[in-house]
Write a protein that holds these residues in place. Structure first.
Motif, PDB file in Angstrom:
ATOM      1  N   GLY A  72       1.172  -0.999   0.294  1.00  0.00           N
ATOM      2  CA  GLY A  72       0.119  -0.175  -0.244  1.00  0.00           C
ATOM      3  C   GLY A  72       0.502   1.472  -0.104  1.00  0.00           C
ATOM      4  N   ILE A  73       2.113   1.219   0.629  1.00  0.00           N
ATOM      5  CA  ILE A  73       3.328   2.343   0.938  1.00  0.00           C
ATOM      6  C   ILE A  73       3.601   2.451  -0.691  1.00  0.00           C
ATOM      7  N   ALA A  74       3.398   1.739  -1.433  1.00  0.00           N
ATOM      8  CA  ALA A  74       4.044   1.581  -2.399  1.00  0.00           C
ATOM      9  C   ALA A  74       3.105   2.431  -3.918  1.00  0.00           C
ATOM     10  N   PHE A  75       2.391   2.112  -3.693  1.00  0.00           N
ATOM     11  CA  PHE A  75       1.097   1.380  -4.298  1.00  0.00           C
ATOM     12  C   PHE A  75       0.782   3.383  -4.271  1.00  0.00           C
ATOM     13  N   GLY A  76       0.659   3.813  -3.148  1.00  0.00           N
ATOM     14  CA  GLY A  76       0.032   5.196  -2.988  1.00  0.00           C
ATOM     15  C   GLY A  76       0.937   6.383  -3.799  1.00  0.00           C
ATOM     16  N   GLY A  77       2.816   5.767  -2.507  1.00  0.00           N
ATOM     17  CA  GLY A  77       3.428   6.525  -3.178  1.00  0.00           C
ATOM     18  C   GLY A  77       3.694   7.231  -4.204  1.00  0.00           C
ATOM     19  N   LEU A 119       2.423  -4.252  -7.647  1.00  0.00           N
ATOM     20  CA  LEU A 119       3.054  -4.342  -6.201  1.00  0.00           C
ATOM     21  C   LEU A 119       1.726  -4.420  -5.312  1.00  0.00           C
ATOM     22  N   VAL A 120       0.480  -4.060  -5.301  1.00  0.00           N
ATOM     23  CA  VAL A 120       0.171  -4.579  -4.013  1.00  0.00           C
ATOM     24  C   VAL A 120      -0.378  -6.079  -4.321  1.00  0.00           C
ATOM     25  N   LEU A 121      -0.618  -6.381  -5.187  1.00  0.00           N
ATOM     26  CA  LEU A 121      -0.327  -7.838  -5.612  1.00  0.00           C
ATOM     27  C   LEU A 121       0.518  -8.350  -5.632  1.00  0.00           C
ATOM     28  N   VAL A 122       2.008  -7.950  -5.397  1.00  0.00           N
ATOM     29  CA  VAL A 122       3.305  -9.394  -5.075  1.00  0.00           C
ATOM     30  C   VAL A 122       3.559  -8.856  -3.776  1.00  0.00           C
ATOM     31  N   SER A 123       3.199  -7.799  -2.763  1.00  0.00           N
ATOM     32  CA  SER A 123       2.549  -7.934  -1.540  1.00  0.00           C
ATOM     33  C   SER A 123       1.838  -8.588  -0.966  1.00  0.00           C
ATOM     34  N   GLY A 124       0.719  -8.590  -1.611  1.00  0.00           N
ATOM     35  CA  GLY A 124      -0.127 -10.439  -0.816  1.00  0.00           C
ATOM     36  C   GLY A 124      -0.118 -11.395  -0.814  1.00  0.00           C
ATOM     37  N   LEU A 125       0.709 -11.940  -2.043  1.00  0.00           N
ATOM     38  CA  LEU A 125       1.740 -13.057  -2.083  1.00  0.00           C
ATOM     39  C   LEU A 125       2.202 -13.340  -1.278  1.00  0.00           C
ATOM     40  N   VAL A 126       3.385 -11.932  -1.163  1.00  0.00           N
ATOM     41  CA  VAL A 126       4.177 -12.241   0.430  1.00  0.00           C
ATOM     42  C   VAL A 126       4.186 -12.697   1.534  1.00  0.00           C
ATOM     43  N   LEU A 141      10.274  -9.686   3.611  1.00  0.00           N
ATOM     44  CA  LEU A 141      10.842 -10.290   2.646  1.00  0.00           C
ATOM     45  C   LEU A 141       9.724  -9.283   1.806  1.00  0.00           C
ATOM     46  N   SER A 142       8.358  -8.812   2.296  1.00  0.00           N
ATOM     47  CA  SER A 142       7.593  -7.983   1.592  1.00  0.00           C
ATOM     48  C   SER A 142       8.275  -6.315   0.555  1.00  0.00           C
ATOM     49  N   VAL A 143       9.042  -5.576   2.001  1.00  0.00           N
ATOM     50  CA  VAL A 143      10.082  -5.142   1.239  1.00  0.00           C
ATOM     51  C   VAL A 143      10.670  -4.767  -0.108  1.00  0.00           C
ATOM     52  N   PHE A 144      11.526  -6.327   0.383  1.00  0.00           N
ATOM     53  CA  PHE A 144      12.462  -6.710  -1.283  1.00  0.00           C
ATOM     54  C   PHE A 144      11.577  -7.202  -1.953  1.00  0.00           C
TER      55      PHE A 144
END
Length: 182
Positions: A72-77, A119-126, A141-144
């Protein structure tokens, strides 16, 4: 004597222009950083709301909520970073860089939003790794994963999607282009 007074005025004008340019740059930087920060907060609210109160809440484990917040941070940023830049591109232009057309700006903003959703989907998978790993490791792991999640997108042929003009603008930097074959 007139040559001396003329050069003094020219120097004073260039100082004024640079001061005005510095003020405009500072104001633009503050605007972009503000919208990026507000966008990141909005992305965090959106993803926590998705994780807690939507139909997707059973899919996100309790310990994986932090990993989803990173997305969410990546998406909004990203959205907050590109929105003021696109609005400024709509209204400002030079001979080298013409103004953006509204359809072009909408297409670019939709591209940024699609990247954010990716990117939200990637973080959802992690976040699913929280079923196996502790919460802290899942967030790390989500940050990476989000930080390097754009790499597969860099391998796509953007010319086929009509988005090659972004890389063309960045690479030219005012150099004249030759359309003749070598």
């Amino acid at each position: 004597m007139s040559a001396e007074s003329g050069s003094g005025r020219s120097e004073a004008r260039s100082r004024q222009r640079s001061a005005a340019g510095n003020i405009a740059f500072a104001a633009g930087s503050v605007l972009v950083l503000t919208t990026m920060t507000l966008g990141a907060f909005a992305g965090v609210y959106l993803t926590t709301h998705l994780a807690d109160h939507s139909f997707l809440s059973p899919a996100v484990p309790a310990d994986g909520r932090g990993a989803l917040v990173i997305g969410g941070i990546a998406f909004g940023g990203l959205a907050g970073l590109f929105l003021p830049l696109l609005v400024l591109g709509l209204f400002g232009g030079t001979a080298e860089k013409p103004r953006l057309r509204p359809t072009e700006a909408v297409r670019k903003m939709l591209t940024v939003l699609v990247l954010g959703v990716y990117l939200v989907l990637v973080s959802g998978l992690v976040a699913q790794l929280a079923r196996i790993f502790p919460e802290g490791l899942t967030v790390l792991l989500s940050v990476f994963a989000v930080g390097f999640g754009w790499i597969p997108l860099a391998l796509l042929p953007w010319q086929r999607f009509g988005l090659a003009d972004i890389s063309d603008r960045l690479s030219s930097r005012g150099e004249p282009k030759s359309h003749e074959p070598d």
